[in-house]
Scaffold this motif. Structure first.
Motif, PDB file in Angstrom:
ATOM      1  N   LEU A 176      -9.864  51.305 -50.764  1.00 22.61           N
ATOM      2  CA  LEU A 176     -10.179  49.933 -50.365  1.00 22.61           C
ATOM      3  C   LEU A 176     -10.301  49.012 -51.574  1.00 22.61           C
ATOM      4  CD1 LEU A 176     -12.699  50.533 -47.441  1.00 22.61           C
ATOM      5  CD2 LEU A 176     -10.272  49.948 -47.318  1.00 22.61           C
ATOM      6  N   VAL A 177     -10.859  49.518 -52.676  1.00 20.50           N
ATOM      7  CA  VAL A 177     -10.949  48.685 -53.875  1.00 20.50           C
ATOM      8  C   VAL A 177      -9.552  48.352 -54.385  1.00 20.50           C
ATOM      9  CG1 VAL A 177     -11.658  48.666 -56.298  1.00 20.50           C
ATOM     10  CG2 VAL A 177     -13.259  49.438 -54.552  1.00 20.50           C
ATOM     11  N   ARG A 178      -8.663  49.348 -54.385  1.00 19.63           N
ATOM     12  CA  ARG A 178      -7.288  49.085 -54.829  1.00 19.63           C
ATOM     13  C   ARG A 178      -6.570  48.101 -53.914  1.00 19.63           C
ATOM     14  NH1 ARG A 178      -6.824  55.199 -55.702  1.00 19.63           N
ATOM     15  NH2 ARG A 178      -7.300  55.462 -57.901  1.00 19.63           N
ATOM     16  N   ALA A 179      -6.961  48.064 -52.657  1.00 15.73           N
ATOM     17  CA  ALA A 179      -6.341  47.143 -51.695  1.00 15.73           C
ATOM     18  C   ALA A 179      -7.071  45.808 -51.629  1.00 15.73           C
ATOM     19  CB  ALA A 179      -6.315  47.783 -50.307  1.00 15.73           C
ATOM     20  N   ALA A 180      -7.980  45.560 -52.591  1.00 13.70           N
ATOM     21  CA  ALA A 180      -8.754  44.323 -52.623  1.00 13.70           C
ATOM     22  C   ALA A 180      -9.514  44.115 -51.329  1.00 13.70           C
ATOM     23  CB  ALA A 180      -7.854  43.124 -52.917  1.00 13.70           C
ATOM     24  N   ALA A 181     -10.063  45.189 -50.771  1.00 17.96           N
ATOM     25  CA  ALA A 181     -10.843  45.109 -49.526  1.00 17.96           C
ATOM     26  C   ALA A 181     -12.175  45.795 -49.753  1.00 17.96           C
ATOM     27  CB  ALA A 181     -10.082  45.763 -48.378  1.00 17.96           C
ATOM     28  N   ARG A 182     -12.880  45.355 -50.772  1.00 20.20           N
ATOM     29  CA  ARG A 182     -14.095  46.047 -51.196  1.00 20.20           C
ATOM     30  C   ARG A 182     -15.173  46.030 -50.128  1.00 20.20           C
ATOM     31  NH1 ARG A 182     -16.246  46.004 -57.272  1.00 20.20           N
ATOM     32  NH2 ARG A 182     -17.977  47.448 -57.047  1.00 20.20           N
ATOM     33  N   GLN A 183     -15.328  44.900 -49.452  1.00 24.15           N
ATOM     34  CA  GLN A 183     -16.295  44.801 -48.360  1.00 24.15           C
ATOM     35  C   GLN A 183     -15.519  44.463 -47.093  1.00 24.15           C
ATOM     36  OE1 GLN A 183     -18.997  41.969 -50.366  1.00 24.15           O
ATOM     37  NE2 GLN A 183     -20.586  43.513 -50.094  1.00 24.15           N
ATOM     38  N   ALA A 184     -15.036  45.507 -46.438  1.00 24.70           N
ATOM     39  CA  ALA A 184     -14.111  45.340 -45.322  1.00 24.70           C
ATOM     40  C   ALA A 184     -14.840  45.413 -43.993  1.00 24.70           C
ATOM     41  CB  ALA A 184     -13.025  46.415 -45.381  1.00 24.70           C
ATOM     42  N   THR A 185     -14.243  44.775 -42.993  1.00 23.47           N
ATOM     43  CA  THR A 185     -14.678  44.934 -41.617  1.00 23.47           C
ATOM     44  C   THR A 185     -13.514  45.522 -40.835  1.00 23.47           C
ATOM     45  OG1 THR A 185     -13.922  42.727 -40.960  1.00 23.47           O
ATOM     46  CG2 THR A 185     -16.191  42.916 -41.803  1.00 23.47           C
ATOM     47  N   LEU A 186     -13.801  46.035 -39.650  1.00 22.22           N
ATOM     48  CA  LEU A 186     -12.740  46.619 -38.833  1.00 22.22           C
ATOM     49  C   LEU A 186     -11.627  45.618 -38.574  1.00 22.22           C
ATOM     50  CD1 LEU A 186     -14.664  48.724 -36.163  1.00 22.22           C
ATOM     51  CD2 LEU A 186     -13.205  49.581 -37.986  1.00 22.22           C
ATOM     52  N   THR A 187     -12.000  44.431 -38.122  1.00 25.43           N
ATOM     53  CA  THR A 187     -10.982  43.426 -37.807  1.00 25.43           C
ATOM     54  C   THR A 187     -10.362  42.853 -39.073  1.00 25.43           C
ATOM     55  OG1 THR A 187     -12.745  41.770 -37.662  1.00 25.43           O
ATOM     56  CG2 THR A 187     -12.031  42.813 -35.609  1.00 25.43           C
ATOM     57  N   GLY A 188     -11.168  42.710 -40.129  1.00 26.08           N
ATOM     58  CA  GLY A 188     -10.630  42.165 -41.368  1.00 26.08           C
ATOM     59  C   GLY A 188      -9.566  43.045 -41.987  1.00 26.08           C
TER      60      GLY A 188
END
Length: 378
Positions: A176-188
């Protein structure tokens, strides 16, 4: 609370922390309470047996992060800590007492063991090395027992059961960090263009998939959609994948678990990396088709190229530094970067240290987030 209830609560909290690491302090507090320990530490490193490269160090006491101890250890003790090279030689998943990683003389003279470990409450800690991929590994240690100065069977057994879950937590966080989604939500995550994201219901049927996942499924190379269900193609192991998904589904009397596996493809040499983890359903869900499992698919071939010139301009780096930063964002290890650039690994580490100092960041995870955030600007 029974041991099984405690384990289920910890695993549920770990699954939340996989998507958003702001949940990790609460998870670590649950682990401390269940295991009866003062705290714990988590270190992620890479490199060969004799290298001293720590990408991340976290020290927590009952859910409170001890950043002052982290900085002190990295700056003053890590370079001279006698146990570091021995940790890298530990077999995967073998539990050891930290004091066993020092000689009899070092237990009396080691600065790290005698000066910092008492304040970190780690002198009688129980530790394990968990191997990841590309030479990376996790060193996870539970701190000193709070009731007595020794470890009981139930504490050791609980740590053994949690080891694969902690390994998976770090794996998913890296993705997730590599995908720039460090603080992700299901829908996000469904809007993320670097990851394939698929949501499954309680019957393991596909509810939603983002554009990247649909493209992978349409190709039918490694993974496909067959009448609303995920199927893997040979030469992969369909039974292993089915067990992976089944293990993440809710079932009476057993906590769902997460896991990962590679999926080989016929068209290219690089396999897909598939990460499966449970999702807690809303209570009550009133019979809705709620998301029960999230599947993350990483296609190394599909990573977007980041322009080193853009990185140099946006972040104020030199040409050499920007190329190293971009190579890391593309998934290359320090060893691979050294080989392709004709430099030594020590030179690459030196450049990284200059980058961290210039950008006022603490390690590779922060650097990857910055570089990948520029990908869409190219």
């Amino acid at each position: 609370m029974s041991g099984e209830d405690a384990f289920d609560r910890i695993v549920t909290s770990l699954h939340a922390a996989m998507l958003d690491d702001s949940h990790w302090p609460a998870t670590s507090a649950l682990i401390d309470e269940a295991c009866g320990v003062a705290g714990q530490s988590l270190m992620v490193g890479e490199g060969g047996l004799d290298e001293r490269k720590a990408n991340y160090v976290g020290i927590y006491h009952r859910g409170r992060r001890r950043e002052e101890l982290e900085r002190e250890y990295l700056e003053n003790y890590y370079p001279i800590d006698e146990c570091v090279p021995r940790v890298r030689r530990l077999p995967d998943s073998r539990l050891v007492h930290v004091r066993e990683l020092y000689t009899a003389d070092e237990l009396k003279t080691s600065p790290a063991y005698n000066e910092l470990f008492p304040r970190a409450r780690q002198r009688n800690s129980l530790a394990v090395r968990l191997v990841l991929s590309d030479g990376a590994h996790v060193f996870w240690a539970l701190g000193d027992p709070v009731v007595r100065n020794d470890w009981g069977f139930w504490q050791i057994r609980l740590m053994e059961r949690l080891m694969p879950q902690v390994r998976q937590f770090v794996r998913v966080r890296q993705v997730l960090v590599r995908a720039a989604a460090r603080q992700a939500t299901l829908t996000g995550l469904l809007d993320n263009r670097r990851l394939g994201v698929i949501h499954l219901d309680r019957r393991a049927r596909i509810l939603e998939a983002n554009d990247r996942a649909r493209s992978i499924l349409r190709s039918g190379d490694g993974l496909s959609d067959e009448k609303g269900e995920l199927r893997v193609q040979k030469p992969n192991d369909p039974l292993r994948f089915a067990r992976l998904v089944a293990g993440a589904l809710p079932s009476p009397g057993a906590a769902p678990v997460s896991g990962s596996m590679p999926l080989r493809r016929a068209s290219v040499a690089w396999p897909l990396a598939v990460h499966v983890h449970p999702v807690a359903a809303p209570q009550p869900d009133y019979g809705t088709k709620a998301v029960a499992v999230q599947v993350l698919i990483v296609d190394p071939r599909g990573r977007r190229r980041v322009d080193p010139g853009l990185v140099a301009t946006a972040l104020g780096l030199t040409r050499a530094e920007s190329r190293i930063a971009v190579s890391l964002a593309e998934g290359k290890s320090v060893r691979q970067i050294a080989t392709t650039t004709g430099r030594t690994k020590n030179a690459i580490y030196w450049h990284l240290k200059q980058i961290y100092r210039r950008l006022s960041i603490s390690g590779q995870a922060d650097l990857l987030r910055l570089v990948l955030s520029l990908a869409d600007l190219g």
